[in-house]
Enzyme design. Structure first.
Site, PDB file in Angstrom:
ATOM      1  N   HIS A 129     -19.299  16.615  19.082  1.00 22.64           N
ATOM      2  CA  HIS A 129     -20.532  15.858  19.336  1.00 22.64           C
ATOM      3  C   HIS A 129     -20.964  15.875  20.804  1.00 22.64           C
ATOM      4  O   HIS A 129     -21.306  14.835  21.381  1.00 22.64           O
ATOM      5  CB  HIS A 129     -20.383  14.410  18.866  1.00 22.64           C
ATOM      6  CG  HIS A 129     -20.164  14.261  17.384  1.00 22.64           C
ATOM      7  ND1 HIS A 129     -20.748  15.078  16.450  1.00 22.64           N
ATOM      8  CD2 HIS A 129     -19.399  13.370  16.672  1.00 22.64           C
ATOM      9  CE1 HIS A 129     -20.370  14.698  15.234  1.00 22.64           C
ATOM     10  NE2 HIS A 129     -19.547  13.684  15.332  1.00 22.64           N
ATOM     11  N   HIS A 203     -26.027  10.012  13.330  1.00 18.55           N
ATOM     12  CA  HIS A 203     -24.659   9.695  12.917  1.00 18.55           C
ATOM     13  C   HIS A 203     -24.538   8.252  12.398  1.00 18.55           C
ATOM     14  O   HIS A 203     -23.625   7.521  12.772  1.00 18.55           O
ATOM     15  CB  HIS A 203     -23.723   9.944  14.111  1.00 18.55           C
ATOM     16  CG  HIS A 203     -22.335  10.315  13.738  1.00 18.55           C
ATOM     17  ND1 HIS A 203     -21.378   9.380  13.420  1.00 18.55           N
ATOM     18  CD2 HIS A 203     -21.750  11.518  13.602  1.00 18.55           C
ATOM     19  CE1 HIS A 203     -20.247   9.998  13.139  1.00 18.55           C
ATOM     20  NE2 HIS A 203     -20.442  11.306  13.243  1.00 18.55           N
ATOM     21  N   GLU A 342     -24.679  13.952   7.905  1.00 20.67           N
ATOM     22  CA  GLU A 342     -25.294  14.540   9.101  1.00 20.67           C
ATOM     23  C   GLU A 342     -25.954  15.870   8.759  1.00 20.67           C
ATOM     24  O   GLU A 342     -25.285  16.897   8.713  1.00 20.67           O
ATOM     25  CB  GLU A 342     -24.218  14.764  10.167  1.00 20.67           C
ATOM     26  CG  GLU A 342     -23.460  13.520  10.562  1.00 20.67           C
ATOM     27  CD  GLU A 342     -22.050  13.838  11.021  1.00 20.67           C
ATOM     28  OE1 GLU A 342     -21.892  14.380  12.118  1.00 20.67           O
ATOM     29  OE2 GLU A 342     -21.092  13.549  10.276  1.00 20.67           O
TER      30      GLU A 342
HETATM   31  C1  BGC Z   1     -16.768  13.934  12.395  1.00 21.04           C
HETATM   32  C2  BGC Z   1     -15.465  13.211  12.240  1.00 21.04           C
HETATM   33  C3  BGC Z   1     -15.309  12.270  13.394  1.00 21.04           C
HETATM   34  C4  BGC Z   1     -16.483  11.333  13.375  1.00 21.04           C
HETATM   35  C5  BGC Z   1     -16.458  10.311  14.471  1.00 21.04           C
HETATM   36  C6  BGC Z   1     -17.848  12.933  12.363  1.00 21.04           C
HETATM   37  O1  BGC Z   1     -19.087  13.540  12.462  1.00 21.04           O
HETATM   38  O2  BGC Z   1     -16.961  14.917  11.407  1.00 21.04           O
HETATM   39  O3  BGC Z   1     -14.393  14.101  12.199  1.00 21.04           O
HETATM   40  O4  BGC Z   1     -14.108  11.563  13.334  1.00 21.04           O
HETATM   41  O5  BGC Z   1     -17.657  12.070  13.460  1.00 21.04           O
HETATM   42  O6  BGC Z   1     -15.985  10.772  15.636  1.00 21.04           O
END
Ligand code: BGC
Length: 378
Positions: A129, A203, A342
């Site tokens: 991210h 998210h 997402e």
């Molecule tokens: C990821 C997860 C992660 C989460 C928060 C998600 O988009 O796929 O693996 O733990 O975000 O960090």
């Protein structure tokens, strides 16, 4: 007498016209400060069908989203914190606009036009991210706030060349809008002055029974319009294969309770992710806003449909909510309490030539349109 009553009638008619023209309202308010004193604002969009959504300038994140259940009872259905400072300290990305590259990049490395770039590594061996200080940790600027038949807010962020290791000055906008339908529409756009990579998504963590409910999301019924998914390795990076969901716990083409197979340890894929944390290859035409998923909560009757023009959808079953996060209203979030959808490009796309490209060149505009549509079922 006649004149006065004519005036009253006119007055009523004007009020009715004004309220239907202003079907949705946008209000800008303060949302406190970060520990260093930086002020954070929040914009709340409200329609006259019981839906409202608040977006804060920290991370251009959805802080609250309220919708009615089948009895008309209105609840907040997204996870989050009461203060902006708590968001800065937490790695869960609650409600955030994630980028520059939503999802993972293997070892935080990619090569573009013959040059290799090293990104911030913040998730085991990988970059997740956008790195430790991605878009979720940045304070966005409010460009415009509008009320009307459609209420909206546009926020923007300028990410300088080299930030978290990414090349190019990137200008990003997030427009959230709400009209008379109970649909939250989000449009992400980005432009660059040097070739770079971009993948931006939202998210939000959904618990359709309510963010403060005593039940989680594993009893919800999920449909995914995906015949294929991208299997991962033990660090949650796609292997590069695109596999059929047929005969696997990843087949949600027919409505299926999430909890039915989330503990299916016979699947190495489920074991790697501690549940679902996978990218689904959504059927239909990429570039066309189409239905990706439908989530139904049998308890409240709330239904959420996810629509987007992106090629993929990461479905994450809240596996790392471990009871240490004290959310809004002092509510502890535990594993599976909420799920995340997402819509995005495929994870680690820059390292897989067979995946849709994540490259953005000067003169081009990156765009991702997401719609979260709410309704109820009896
Ligand atoms: C990821 C997860 C992660 C989460 C928060 C998600 O988009 O796929 O693996 O733990 O975000 O960090």
């Amino acid at each position: 007498m006649k004149l006065v009553s004519a005036g009253l009638v006119f007055g009523v008619a004007m009020t009715a016209m004004a309220s239907s023209a202003l079907a949705a309202d946008a209000q800008r308010t303060s949302f406190g400060k970060l520990n260093d004193g930086t002020p954070i604002e929040k914009v709340t969009l409200t329609n006259d069908h019981g839906m409202s959504v608040s977006i804060m300038t920290l991370g251009a994140a959805v802080h609250t989203l309220k919708v009615p259940d089948r009895k008309g009872h209105i609840d907040d259905v997204v996870l989050g914190y009461d203060t902006p400072a708590e968001y800065l300290a937490d790695p869960q990305y609650f409600g955030a606009s994630v980028g520059r590259f939503a999802n993972r990049i293997a070892k935080g490395k990619f090569t573009l036009d013959g040059k290799t770039y090293q990104l911030d590594v913040n998730d085991g061996p990988n970059s997740l991210h956008g790195g430790a200080d991605g878009f979720d940790k940045r304070v966005w600027k409010i460009d415009s706030v509008k009320s009307g038949p459609i209420a909206s807010v546009t926020m923007s962020y300028d990410s300088p060349d080299g930030q978290e290791g990414y090349p190019g000055d990137l200008h990003v906008t997030a427009t959230y809008s709400l009209g008379k339908e109970n649909t939250l529409k989000i449009v992400y756009k980005a432009t660059t002055d040097k070739p770079t990579i971009v993948n931006i998504s939202n998210h939000s963590y959904w618990n359709l029974s309510g963010a403060q409910a005593t039940v989680g999301a594993m009893h919800d019924i999920l449909t995914l319009n995906a015949s294929h998914f991208t299997p991962i390795d033990s660090t949650l990076i796609p292997t590069g294969k695109i596999e059929s969901v047929e005969g696997t716990p990843f087949d949600f083409r027919k409505p299926t309770r999430i909890g039915l197979r989330v503990r299916d340890g016979s699947s190495e894929q489920i074991r790697y992710a501690h549940g679902y944390d996978h990218n689904f290859v959504i059927d239909g035409q990429v570039g066309k806003v189409r239905q990706m998923a439908r989530l139904e909560d049998p308890k409240s009757g709330r239904v959420l449909e996810i629509w987007s023009d992106a090629p993929g959808l990461q479905f994450y079953s809240g596996n790392f909510l471990d009871g240490t996060m004290l959310g809004k209203g002092q509510h502890l979030y535990r594993e599976g309490d909420a799920v995340v959808f997402e819509p995005q490009l495929f994870p680690d796309a820059p390292n897989h030539p067979n995946f849709p490209s994540a490259t953005l060149n000067p003169g081009q505009t990156y765009s991702n349109t997401i719609e979260f549509k709410f309704s109820t079922e009896k």
